[in-house]
Design a protein around this motif. Structure first.
Motif, PDB file in Angstrom:
ATOM      1  N   VAL A 234    -117.656  66.112  56.117  1.00 25.10           N
ATOM      2  CA  VAL A 234    -118.106  65.285  54.918  1.00 25.10           C
ATOM      3  C   VAL A 234    -119.576  65.460  54.711  1.00 25.10           C
ATOM      4  O   VAL A 234    -120.344  65.605  55.789  1.00 25.10           O
ATOM      5  N   GLN A 235    -120.071  65.314  53.567  1.00 26.83           N
ATOM      6  CA  GLN A 235    -121.836  65.564  53.514  1.00 26.83           C
ATOM      7  C   GLN A 235    -122.049  63.943  53.650  1.00 26.83           C
ATOM      8  O   GLN A 235    -121.628  63.103  53.264  1.00 26.83           O
ATOM      9  N   GLU A 236    -123.172  64.062  54.321  1.00 25.62           N
ATOM     10  CA  GLU A 236    -123.996  62.775  54.474  1.00 25.62           C
ATOM     11  C   GLU A 236    -124.274  62.100  53.360  1.00 25.62           C
ATOM     12  O   GLU A 236    -124.698  62.543  52.393  1.00 25.62           O
ATOM     13  N   GLY A 237    -124.180  60.753  53.318  1.00 27.52           N
ATOM     14  CA  GLY A 237    -124.283  59.924  52.130  1.00 27.52           C
ATOM     15  C   GLY A 237    -122.750  59.964  51.214  1.00 27.52           C
ATOM     16  O   GLY A 237    -122.648  59.067  50.538  1.00 27.52           O
TER      17      GLY A 237
ATOM     18  N   GLN B  31    -111.748  53.839  54.861  1.00 24.99           N
ATOM     19  CA  GLN B  31    -112.750  54.410  53.956  1.00 24.99           C
ATOM     20  C   GLN B  31    -114.233  53.822  54.501  1.00 24.99           C
ATOM     21  O   GLN B  31    -114.204  52.796  54.750  1.00 24.99           O
ATOM     22  N   ILE B  32    -114.740  54.859  54.710  1.00 30.45           N
ATOM     23  CA  ILE B  32    -116.418  54.569  55.074  1.00 30.45           C
ATOM     24  C   ILE B  32    -117.427  54.932  54.139  1.00 30.45           C
ATOM     25  O   ILE B  32    -117.380  56.068  53.592  1.00 30.45           O
ATOM     26  N   ALA B  33    -118.103  54.150  53.656  1.00 33.87           N
ATOM     27  CA  ALA B  33    -118.902  54.340  52.379  1.00 33.87           C
ATOM     28  C   ALA B  33    -120.289  54.779  53.085  1.00 33.87           C
ATOM     29  O   ALA B  33    -120.791  54.341  54.216  1.00 33.87           O
ATOM     30  N   ALA B  34    -120.971  55.652  52.097  1.00 29.70           N
ATOM     31  CA  ALA B  34    -122.249  56.276  52.350  1.00 29.70           C
ATOM     32  C   ALA B  34    -122.326  56.787  53.981  1.00 29.70           C
ATOM     33  O   ALA B  34    -123.012  56.148  54.580  1.00 29.70           O
ATOM     34  N   THR B  35    -121.522  57.533  54.173  1.00 29.10           N
ATOM     35  CA  THR B  35    -121.325  58.194  55.470  1.00 29.10           C
ATOM     36  C   THR B  35    -122.804  58.376  56.168  1.00 29.10           C
ATOM     37  O   THR B  35    -123.613  59.389  55.648  1.00 29.10           O
ATOM     38  N   GLN B  36    -122.669  58.221  57.337  1.00 31.91           N
ATOM     39  CA  GLN B  36    -124.168  58.576  58.058  1.00 31.91           C
ATOM     40  C   GLN B  36    -124.066  59.421  59.264  1.00 31.91           C
ATOM     41  O   GLN B  36    -123.009  59.337  59.925  1.00 31.91           O
TER      42      GLN B  36
ATOM     43  N   GLY C 160     -98.993  46.327  73.978  1.00 29.27           N
ATOM     44  CA  GLY C 160    -100.039  47.542  73.911  1.00 29.27           C
ATOM     45  C   GLY C 160     -99.907  48.134  72.654  1.00 29.27           C
ATOM     46  O   GLY C 160     -98.903  48.167  71.773  1.00 29.27           O
ATOM     47  N   LEU C 161    -100.876  48.639  72.323  1.00 24.04           N
ATOM     48  CA  LEU C 161    -101.008  49.526  70.988  1.00 24.04           C
ATOM     49  C   LEU C 161    -100.430  50.902  71.197  1.00 24.04           C
ATOM     50  O   LEU C 161    -100.581  51.397  72.120  1.00 24.04           O
ATOM     51  N   THR C 162     -99.982  51.370  69.982  1.00 25.49           N
ATOM     52  CA  THR C 162     -99.427  52.885  69.828  1.00 25.49           C
ATOM     53  C   THR C 162    -100.619  53.671  69.210  1.00 25.49           C
ATOM     54  O   THR C 162    -100.771  53.252  67.890  1.00 25.49           O
ATOM     55  N   PHE C 163    -101.155  54.618  69.790  1.00 23.01           N
ATOM     56  CA  PHE C 163    -102.245  55.240  69.205  1.00 23.01           C
ATOM     57  C   PHE C 163    -101.688  56.587  68.452  1.00 23.01           C
ATOM     58  O   PHE C 163    -100.879  57.231  69.076  1.00 23.01           O
ATOM     59  N   GLY C 164    -102.655  56.938  67.387  1.00 19.39           N
ATOM     60  CA  GLY C 164    -102.275  58.536  66.851  1.00 19.39           C
ATOM     61  C   GLY C 164    -103.058  59.416  67.538  1.00 19.39           C
ATOM     62  O   GLY C 164    -103.756  58.990  68.381  1.00 19.39           O
ATOM     63  N   LYS C 165    -103.019  60.749  67.159  1.00 20.91           N
ATOM     64  CA  LYS C 165    -103.897  61.559  67.876  1.00 20.91           C
ATOM     65  C   LYS C 165    -105.404  61.621  67.755  1.00 20.91           C
ATOM     66  O   LYS C 165    -106.178  62.086  68.290  1.00 20.91           O
ATOM     67  N   GLY C 166    -105.744  60.927  66.555  1.00 23.83           N
ATOM     68  CA  GLY C 166    -106.961  60.830  65.969  1.00 23.83           C
ATOM     69  C   GLY C 166    -107.608  62.106  65.015  1.00 23.83           C
ATOM     70  O   GLY C 166    -107.070  63.147  65.113  1.00 23.83           O
ATOM     71  N   THR C 167    -108.725  61.815  64.113  1.00 23.88           N
ATOM     72  CA  THR C 167    -109.314  62.546  63.409  1.00 23.88           C
ATOM     73  C   THR C 167    -110.658  62.854  63.669  1.00 23.88           C
ATOM     74  O   THR C 167    -111.516  61.492  63.814  1.00 23.88           O
ATOM     75  N   HIS C 168    -111.376  64.064  63.883  1.00 29.55           N
ATOM     76  CA  HIS C 168    -112.513  64.147  64.134  1.00 29.55           C
ATOM     77  C   HIS C 168    -113.564  64.143  62.716  1.00 29.55           C
ATOM     78  O   HIS C 168    -113.168  65.051  61.993  1.00 29.55           O
ATOM     79  N   LEU C 169    -114.341  63.388  62.829  1.00 31.01           N
ATOM     80  CA  LEU C 169    -115.182  63.156  61.351  1.00 31.01           C
ATOM     81  C   LEU C 169    -116.497  63.864  61.825  1.00 31.01           C
ATOM     82  O   LEU C 169    -117.195  63.436  62.507  1.00 31.01           O
ATOM     83  N   ILE C 170    -116.688  64.794  60.906  1.00 27.58           N
ATOM     84  CA  ILE C 170    -117.997  65.667  61.094  1.00 27.58           C
ATOM     85  C   ILE C 170    -118.837  65.244  59.800  1.00 27.58           C
ATOM     86  O   ILE C 170    -118.484  65.627  58.878  1.00 27.58           O
TER      87      ILE C 170
END
Lengths: 113, 113
Positions: free
Chosen positions: A13-16, A76-81, A100-110
């Motif tokens: 995503v684009q900054e902001g 949802q993350i607003a105004a990504t930094q 215990g928590l069960t986790f997913g594999k994850g998303t890499h946010l760039i």
């Protein structure tokens, strides 16, 4: 298979701009959900949680939405930094089940400048 | 305030050796959890302590793994006869009570040669 998973392994995503990270879960017995942010070489950092008796919860710049009908969770993350760049995990806990928590594999946010 | 502290941060040892990994939870947190995280995956639950007792050890992979929390604070994860497949980051988390969010340390990166 895993009861918690993510739709996309990488999100750019684009900054902001606002970011939306999705998570699908398959176990209707889950009653607690939590989002973590993990930076390289660090442990998961708590962001926000939500219980199954709620549909939405807001924090500072973050909102979690829970749709129990389709078993879907989003962050949802607003105004990504730039500092938001990390891997994001959703996790669940089963009602009356193991603590215990069960986790997913994850998303890499760039974050693109 | 101090977060969850794990030592050592890195551990390299030979196959067949015995290792101990230490976790200092957040002061006052009664619940303590151990997880294991492989590269590119989410953490996997190993064991949960409520006070001094192991309330749920369903995630321990085999009898080479065991953990203790003798005074209800610090915990040690012990691995006997280590195997190369044990290589991973071992994460510890604590929570004020079982119903509160889990807060993670930065983990111990274990490498078995």
């Amino acid at each position: 298979g895993e009861s918690v998973g993510l739709h996309l392994p990488t999100l750019s995503v684009q900054e902001g701009d606002n970011s939306i990270i999705n998570c699908a879960y398959s176990n209707s017995a889950s009653d607690y959900f939590i989002w973590y942010k993990q930076e390289s070489g660090k442990g998961p950092q708590f962001i926000i949680d939500i219980r199954s008796n709620m549909d939405k919860r807001q924090g500072q710049r973050v909102t979690v939405l829970l749709n129990k009908t389709v078993k879907h969770l989003s962050l949802q993350i607003a105004a990504t930094q730039p500092g938001d760049s990390a891997v994001y995990f959703c996790a669940e806990k089963l009602r009356g089940g193991a603590d215990g928590l069960t986790f997913g594999k994850g998303t890499h946010l760039i974050i693109q400048p | 305030g101090a977060g969850v502290s794990q030592t050592p941060s890195n551990k390299v040892t030979e196959k067949g050796k015995y290792v101990e990994l230490r976790c200092d939870p957040i002061s006052g947190h009664t619940a303590l959890y151990w997880y294991r995280q492989s590269l590119g995956q989410g953490p996997e639950f190993l064991i949960y302590f409520q006070g001094t007792g192991a309330a749920d050890d369903s995630g321990l992979p085999n009898d080479r793994f065991f953990a203790v929390r003798p005074e209800g604070s610090v915990s040690t994860l012990k691995i006997q006869r280590t195997e190369r497949g044990d290589s991973a980051v071992y994460l510890c988390a604590s929570s004020l009570t079982v119903d509160q969010p889990q807060h993670f340390g930065d983990g111990t990166r274990l490498s078995i040669l």
